[in-house]
Design a protein around this motif. Structure first.
Motif, PDB file in Angstrom:
ATOM      1  N   THR A  62       2.786  -5.421  -0.487  1.00 42.19           N
ATOM      2  CA  THR A  62       1.900  -6.321   0.239  1.00 42.19           C
ATOM      3  C   THR A  62       2.537  -7.703   0.257  1.00 42.19           C
ATOM      4  O   THR A  62       3.493  -7.973  -0.456  1.00 42.19           O
ATOM      5  CB  THR A  62       0.491  -6.373  -0.381  1.00 42.19           C
ATOM      6  N   TRP A  63       2.003  -8.569   1.101  1.00 39.64           N
ATOM      7  CA  TRP A  63       2.568  -9.892   1.333  1.00 39.64           C
ATOM      8  C   TRP A  63       1.926 -10.928   0.428  1.00 39.64           C
ATOM      9  O   TRP A  63       0.733 -10.870   0.148  1.00 39.64           O
ATOM     10  CB  TRP A  63       2.348 -10.304   2.780  1.00 39.64           C
ATOM     11  N   MET A  64       2.718 -11.894  -0.010  1.00 35.16           N
ATOM     12  CA  MET A  64       2.129 -13.071  -0.632  1.00 35.16           C
ATOM     13  C   MET A  64       1.356 -13.824   0.457  1.00 35.16           C
ATOM     14  O   MET A  64       1.792 -13.875   1.613  1.00 35.16           O
ATOM     15  CB  MET A  64       3.207 -13.965  -1.229  1.00 35.16           C
ATOM     16  N   ALA A  72      -0.072  -0.191  -9.835  1.00 31.63           N
ATOM     17  CA  ALA A  72       0.126   0.045  -8.398  1.00 31.63           C
ATOM     18  C   ALA A  72      -0.850  -0.800  -7.583  1.00 31.63           C
ATOM     19  O   ALA A  72      -1.746  -1.459  -8.122  1.00 31.63           O
ATOM     20  CB  ALA A  72      -0.070   1.528  -8.085  1.00 31.63           C
ATOM     21  N   GLU A  73      -0.673  -0.767  -6.256  1.00 32.11           N
ATOM     22  CA  GLU A  73      -1.607  -1.342  -5.276  1.00 32.11           C
ATOM     23  C   GLU A  73      -1.920  -2.827  -5.519  1.00 32.11           C
ATOM     24  O   GLU A  73      -3.086  -3.233  -5.483  1.00 32.11           O
ATOM     25  CB  GLU A  73      -2.918  -0.543  -5.267  1.00 32.11           C
ATOM     26  N   PRO A  74      -0.925  -3.682  -5.749  1.00 28.30           N
ATOM     27  CA  PRO A  74      -1.238  -5.089  -6.018  1.00 28.30           C
ATOM     28  C   PRO A  74      -1.676  -5.849  -4.766  1.00 28.30           C
ATOM     29  O   PRO A  74      -1.194  -5.592  -3.663  1.00 28.30           O
ATOM     30  CB  PRO A  74       0.097  -5.633  -6.526  1.00 28.30           C
ATOM     31  N   PHE A  97      -4.811  -5.362  -9.164  1.00 31.72           N
ATOM     32  CA  PHE A  97      -4.027  -4.139  -9.045  1.00 31.72           C
ATOM     33  C   PHE A  97      -4.772  -3.011  -9.727  1.00 31.72           C
ATOM     34  O   PHE A  97      -5.817  -3.229 -10.361  1.00 31.72           O
ATOM     35  CB  PHE A  97      -2.625  -4.325  -9.651  1.00 31.72           C
ATOM     36  N   THR A  98      -4.258  -1.803  -9.605  1.00 36.79           N
ATOM     37  CA  THR A  98      -4.867  -0.674 -10.309  1.00 36.79           C
ATOM     38  C   THR A  98      -3.835  -0.037 -11.229  1.00 36.79           C
ATOM     39  O   THR A  98      -2.629  -0.137 -11.015  1.00 36.79           O
ATOM     40  CB  THR A  98      -5.402   0.398  -9.338  1.00 36.79           C
ATOM     41  N   ILE A 147       5.069  -8.451  -2.913  1.00 33.96           N
ATOM     42  CA  ILE A 147       4.741  -7.965  -4.247  1.00 33.96           C
ATOM     43  C   ILE A 147       4.472  -6.472  -4.129  1.00 33.96           C
ATOM     44  O   ILE A 147       3.907  -6.008  -3.126  1.00 33.96           O
ATOM     45  CB  ILE A 147       3.541  -8.739  -4.842  1.00 33.96           C
ATOM     46  N   PHE A 148       4.913  -5.708  -5.128  1.00 32.50           N
ATOM     47  CA  PHE A 148       4.829  -4.257  -5.005  1.00 32.50           C
ATOM     48  C   PHE A 148       4.939  -3.603  -6.381  1.00 32.50           C
ATOM     49  O   PHE A 148       5.138  -4.275  -7.400  1.00 32.50           O
ATOM     50  CB  PHE A 148       5.919  -3.725  -4.076  1.00 32.50           C
TER      51      PHE A 148
END
Length: 315
Positions: free
Chosen positions: A108-110, A151-153, A164-165, A117-118
């Protein structure tokens, strides 16, 4: 041994025959609530989890390469699934793709477009990292993994907090930390989080209720959560529109006897549901671009690629 080799040959022929028989449409079906259906990517990899840049010009997404191999072990045929993950960037509407990072997923984007970020999955346990806008440099947000599968930030628009998760025990949990990896806390159970771009105190996420996955919202300041979807089918992978007024999600409610999902849109309070895609394909991971354009993955032509369509809202 000859018998085992013959059995292996028969298994391979069956697999090839199955692939040849399966008939999947060449494009996802759309309802009257969608315009300008367009295929955005067409690579041989499985392309999932599209995320649109803050300026609406670029996509980040997961590219997953899957291969299978068969082997004989003590007279038994074993099938091994091999997966290679990478993050890809592309300009929307242009054919050229730009791989950014291998062994990485959930980009995803800052918020200020300063970087991405990933989840970096190469370590023993996946961790959250960031890099510049071109994928150069891996800066670990925290010293190590917070759980079994970070994951998923997503990042709040003030760049102060990362949500995140991760897996703890046998459950996927929603967590938060600051952008330096400090002030770590667990918010609650859930997955596939999306942040309301207008009000960053509100998130939307998946959580299982009984046998089925449902869409929930939560106020992360108060902890108050609301279940938005119901029914004996799976509703999942929701995303807020850019103005925070609508939610897109995937559901198999069109035909609960089948697993394939389609894209639906509703108001942020769960009312005024409309269907966007339909038919025999499987759609997932909706993400909003500019001008009410929805990006999503579809397995049209047997391969998951990114498609887009403009949502038509009733007056």
């Amino acid at each position: 041994m000859k018998k085992n080799i013959q059995l292996l040959r028969i298994t391979l022929l069956c697999l090839v025959s199955y692939v040849g028989i399966a008939q999947i449409p060449t494009a996802p079906g759309t309802t009257g609530n969608a315009d300008n259906l367009t295929r955005e990517t067409s690579e041989p990899t499985q392309e999932l989890f599209a995320r649109v840049s803050p300026d609406g010009k670029y996509l980040l997404y997961n590219a997953l390469e899957i291969s299978y191999s068969l082997s004989l072990t003590n007279g038994r045929i074993d099938q091994k699934t091999n997966k290679k993950y990478r993050i890809v960037k592309k300009e929307i509407g242009k054919p050229i793709t730009n791989p950014l990072a291998d062994n990485a997923a959930y980009p995803t984007w800052m918020p200020d477009n300063s970087g991405i970020i990933f989840s970096y999955i190469k370590p023993e346990r996946p961790v959250i990292v960031r890099s510049d806008i071109n994928g150069v440099g891996l800066n670990y947000v925290s010293a190590g993994a917070m759980g079994e599968d970070d994951a998923e930030p997503i990042v709040t628009k003030d760049n102060a907090k990362i949500l995140f998760t991760t897996i703890m025990g046998h459950s996927r949990m929603i967590c938060s930390m600051d952008t330096k990896g400090g002030n770590y806390s667990v918010i609650g159970e859930g997955s596939h989080i999306s942040l309301n771009p207008v009000d960053n105190s509100k998130i939307i996420y998946n959580m299982k209720v009984g046998k089925f996955i449902q869409v929930f919202t939560m106020d992360i300041k108060t902890g108050q959560k609301t279940q938005l979807t119901t029914g004996e089918y799976n509703n999942r992978d929701a995303a807020f529109s850019r103005d925070g007024k609508y939610i897109a999600f995937a559901s198999n409610r069109e035909n609960p006897k089948k697993e394939n999902k389609h894209i639906f849109v509703m108001k942020v309070d769960g009312t005024d549901l409309i269907q966007i895609t339909q038919g025999e394909t499987d759609e997932s991971d909706p993400a909003w671009g500019v001008d009410n354009t929805l990006f999503f993955s579809s397995n049209a032509e047997k391969n998951y690629n990114i498609w887009k369509a403009k949502v038509k809202f009733g007056k």
